[in-house]
Design a protein around this motif. Sequence first.
Motif, PDB file in Angstrom:
ATOM      1  N   ALA B 338      34.976  54.131  37.649  1.00  0.00           N
ATOM      2  CA  ALA B 338      35.098  55.023  36.459  1.00  0.00           C
ATOM      3  C   ALA B 338      33.959  55.028  35.462  1.00  0.00           C
ATOM      4  N   GLU B 339      33.287  53.791  35.753  1.00  0.00           N
ATOM      5  CA  GLU B 339      32.098  53.438  34.865  1.00  0.00           C
ATOM      6  C   GLU B 339      30.711  54.386  34.871  1.00  0.00           C
ATOM      7  N   ILE B 340      30.942  54.999  36.209  1.00  0.00           N
ATOM      8  CA  ILE B 340      30.169  56.114  36.377  1.00  0.00           C
ATOM      9  C   ILE B 340      30.671  57.387  36.094  1.00  0.00           C
ATOM     10  N   ALA B 341      32.066  57.743  36.038  1.00  0.00           N
ATOM     11  CA  ALA B 341      32.620  59.432  35.688  1.00  0.00           C
ATOM     12  C   ALA B 341      32.271  58.621  33.566  1.00  0.00           C
ATOM     13  N   ASN B 342      32.090  57.567  33.200  1.00  0.00           N
ATOM     14  CA  ASN B 342      32.755  57.266  31.601  1.00  0.00           C
ATOM     15  C   ASN B 342      30.771  57.112  31.413  1.00  0.00           C
ATOM     16  N   GLY B 343      29.681  57.715  31.976  1.00  0.00           N
ATOM     17  CA  GLY B 343      29.015  57.596  32.078  1.00  0.00           C
ATOM     18  C   GLY B 343      28.358  55.951  31.697  1.00  0.00           C
ATOM     19  N   ASN B 344      29.342  55.301  31.888  1.00  0.00           N
ATOM     20  CA  ASN B 344      27.737  53.896  31.360  1.00  0.00           C
ATOM     21  C   ASN B 344      27.191  53.462  32.445  1.00  0.00           C
ATOM     22  N   PHE B 345      25.979  53.977  32.381  1.00  0.00           N
ATOM     23  CA  PHE B 345      24.845  53.976  33.364  1.00  0.00           C
ATOM     24  C   PHE B 345      23.190  54.184  32.362  1.00  0.00           C
ATOM     25  N   THR B 346      22.649  53.539  33.308  1.00  0.00           N
ATOM     26  CA  THR B 346      21.006  53.717  32.150  1.00  0.00           C
ATOM     27  C   THR B 346      20.766  54.575  33.254  1.00  0.00           C
ATOM     28  N   ASP B 347      19.755  55.248  32.726  1.00  0.00           N
ATOM     29  CA  ASP B 347      19.001  56.190  33.145  1.00  0.00           C
ATOM     30  C   ASP B 347      17.637  55.180  34.175  1.00  0.00           C
ATOM     31  N   ASP B 348      17.763  53.993  34.081  1.00  0.00           N
ATOM     32  CA  ASP B 348      16.299  53.465  34.812  1.00  0.00           C
ATOM     33  C   ASP B 348      17.467  52.783  36.341  1.00  0.00           C
ATOM     34  N   GLU B 349      18.934  52.991  36.382  1.00  0.00           N
ATOM     35  CA  GLU B 349      19.575  52.969  36.925  1.00  0.00           C
ATOM     36  C   GLU B 349      20.086  53.852  37.900  1.00  0.00           C
ATOM     37  N   VAL B 350      19.703  54.832  37.702  1.00  0.00           N
ATOM     38  CA  VAL B 350      19.766  56.351  37.504  1.00  0.00           C
ATOM     39  C   VAL B 350      18.208  56.424  38.933  1.00  0.00           C
ATOM     40  N   GLU B 351      17.146  56.099  38.014  1.00  0.00           N
ATOM     41  CA  GLU B 351      15.293  56.303  38.338  1.00  0.00           C
ATOM     42  C   GLU B 351      15.689  55.276  39.286  1.00  0.00           C
ATOM     43  N   LYS B 352      15.673  54.687  39.359  1.00  0.00           N
ATOM     44  CA  LYS B 352      15.548  53.518  41.222  1.00  0.00           C
ATOM     45  C   LYS B 352      16.318  54.409  42.402  1.00  0.00           C
ATOM     46  N   VAL B 353      17.839  54.654  41.976  1.00  0.00           N
ATOM     47  CA  VAL B 353      18.503  55.251  43.231  1.00  0.00           C
ATOM     48  C   VAL B 353      17.758  56.865  43.759  1.00  0.00           C
ATOM     49  N   ARG B 354      17.504  56.970  42.275  1.00  0.00           N
ATOM     50  CA  ARG B 354      17.116  58.672  43.256  1.00  0.00           C
ATOM     51  C   ARG B 354      15.152  58.239  43.503  1.00  0.00           C
ATOM     52  N   LEU B 355      14.301  57.676  43.365  1.00  0.00           N
ATOM     53  CA  LEU B 355      13.264  56.886  43.893  1.00  0.00           C
ATOM     54  C   LEU B 355      13.601  56.002  45.718  1.00  0.00           C
ATOM     55  N   TYR B 356      14.633  55.856  45.707  1.00  0.00           N
ATOM     56  CA  TYR B 356      15.000  54.736  46.598  1.00  0.00           C
ATOM     57  C   TYR B 356      15.345  56.107  47.668  1.00  0.00           C
TER      58      TYR B 356
END
Lengths: 425, 427
Positions: B338-356
């Motif tokens: 639900a946190e992700i669906a509500n947009g409660n994540f940072t761009d930094d978190e996304v970039e880490k996952v994307r790079l992984y």
Amino acid sequence: MKKDIISSSRLSENYIKVKHDSGLNICLYPMPGFSTAFAIFGTRYGSVDTTFKTNEDADFITVPEGIAHYLEHKLFEGEECNAFENFAKTGAYSNAFTSFDTTAYHFSCAEHFGENLRTLLDFVQNPYFTDENVQKEQGIIAQEIKIYLDDPGWRVFFNGLGAVYHNNPVRIDIAGTVESIAQINKKLLYRCYNTFYNLNNMTLSIAGNFDPDEALIICDDMLKPSKNIGLKAIVPDEPYEVKEKRVVQKLYCALPLFQLGFKMPNLSGRECVRNYYIWNVMLDSALGSFSPFYSKWYENGLINESFSAGVFRGRGFFLPMISGDSREPDKVAEEVKNELTRLKHDGIPREDFEVVKKMTYGDLVGGFNNVGTVAKYAMNADFSGISVYDNLDLAADVTYDDIMNALTSLDLENSSLSIIEPLDR
Amino acid sequence: MENLYNRRKIADEVYFTSVTDKKFKVNKISITFITGLSDKVSENAIIPRMLVKCNENLDTMAKLNRRLSELYSADLSWSVNPWGDYQLLQLGANVLDNRYALDKEDLLRETLDIFLDCLFKPYFEDGFFPKQSFEIEKQNQKDDNDAEINDKTRYAYLRAFEGTFRDEPAAIRWGGTNEQVDAVSDSDAIAAYKRMISEMRAEIICVGESDFSGIAEIFAEAFSKIVRRPEKLADVIVSEPKAEPLRITETLDVEQSKLVMFFKSADGYRERYPLFLMQSLYGGTESSKLFSNVREKMSLCYYCYSRMGYEKGYISAECGVEEANLEKAEKECLNQLAEIANGNFTDDEVEKVRLYMINNIRSVRDTLYGIGSVCLSDILSPRWAASVDEHIARLNAVTREQIIEAAKSMRLDTVYILRSDKEADPE
């Protein structure tokens, strides 16, 4: 800094072995054509290291079971953030493991090698333990321990070690118990860290797509010189005889699982590796996939594809073992002993020995196909005081007399059989 | 589909693909037969086991294993796996490259000949698989089915999977039930073998140092002797989530309880790259929401992760916890999605996952297994096949809004709980 090029004519490859001024051994194994680099930073410290001191300690200390593994978990924690987060900034994959005699931290990356190597060298050299973060880990590790308590493959193995050995700490579960880890605190973790995470006791090994010069510049910059502190560990006396001949536990599983271990004296360094190949070649010749034993009992339904024979070895232990699953584990153990007795008398066919030597060569060369495997090979070889290519030579040098001498020396009665029987559902 | 892998047709619904990379010291040959999961799964599943035991020229297991050992530990393997609503029957061989043969043997060719003999010249007695080994392999098949319980994490996952897809072919056990295996007769097995080589689509994939020249022609020649009547494979069903989540609870005498939750995308949402990125952010890495919160912050478990089966449109959340913490863990797994669906994540978190994920894509080409499995996966999902650079470009194009949209599409479908009957104190 001392730099040697280690070469293999068999593989037409070489790598760089460095004795760094900091005290650290470094193996640098560039592998052209690969996209990734794999670096592993390990210490000769595992679950068997339970009682020890250094020149700087007044007395020996005996630490709670599972502390090496606990330390591995906690080392990722830093004052600012944990190391996982730093690796994640570049997309690198990172992990660590604790075995009986080694703890190692590694990463794999296709880009940003230098940045990741700095992260690795930084967090392993800079412990940050607090009462709070040590306490926090107990719930996590307790759950890790419980996974293995439900795992019949894991239990048959550790029950087997517990049956073979009276005092050798290899009989202790690597992660300890829920009770033993409750005794671990910050002070004990620092004592273990300061004893074993001395660069004179460690090796850094890197393989794959990286520049060795860049790696050495980073090492020069990051490694903190360590003085040799004269590590002493107490290895308890171990009686000749096994502790128990047969142990049984019930767990949910399909077929009974078994492990038959033949107790042997400990070996170390090069001699341990040499004997590892001798005993493996002997066991493969006697019981391997094309042996009369394997065919007969597979076709009879007594054994299946899970059947295996090999040597479990490390610092302070050397144990030939047979394992698998079977409806009749006691019968498998009996037939293994009957076959080894017959071969002691009749001799292993020489042509079978020659085939197994080719197999061993093929398996070893095939292992140099993967950057992670090569980096680990090189680290483990360094811990045994040999080069990675010495494995190929030691395996090639095994003679027929070596394997027959090994077989003849085997005391078939000095063995333990561990069994996991299925629990009714 | 862009022809990324030099894939070509060599017979009716038989395809040959090769990837040459000089850095490897081993060559790998595999053939995968693809069929729908059906009431024939058990007889199909026995065939690969039987074929790697012997053939007409090496008519005992001992002779075959000995010959493979002489070829420097060449390895002949089999597997049976599900993929979506399909059953994949696979035979494979790994062999050291000829450069390392000590007596200049042609290891690849000799191993290929054994492989082809196993595939096209099985050892029959009076037109059937040898009775004794047939019965042994049936028993081994049943033992493997029962061995699901050995690994409790996998056991729990499979039960949740079955619940999620209970009315679809995907829920059929790909090895069959023990009763079905018992019922397989000699002639059923022969019929299954014939069906495999004449009706099932086949994908031959070779990866390694060799240029594999002439090998496609050898396979083509072998298949030219078979009358091919290819089965028409139905599309994999991607179903909507259940109106009310299914709850399944099982109690066993185990130390640790297991929680597995399956979510499915609703309303036909199928955006692949946003889904992959969202799922990785949720539970695919050590910087994910599940790892950071359920494990690291709450110390509830050792493992807590998410998997994705894009072909069936699901993601999972899985963890092993104290019985007393099951409810807390379930609530938190739901909360993190639900946190992700509500947009409660940072761009930094996304970039880490994307790079992984980008690191993973770039790493694939470093192992024979990685190349072979991605190649097969791309062939099975042709719409999504892409070069490394294209994959990365598509991942880089995913926006924050798309990740939110992907998470919003998720509905809880099934919850499976393996409850430990041992008493435990809550944290």
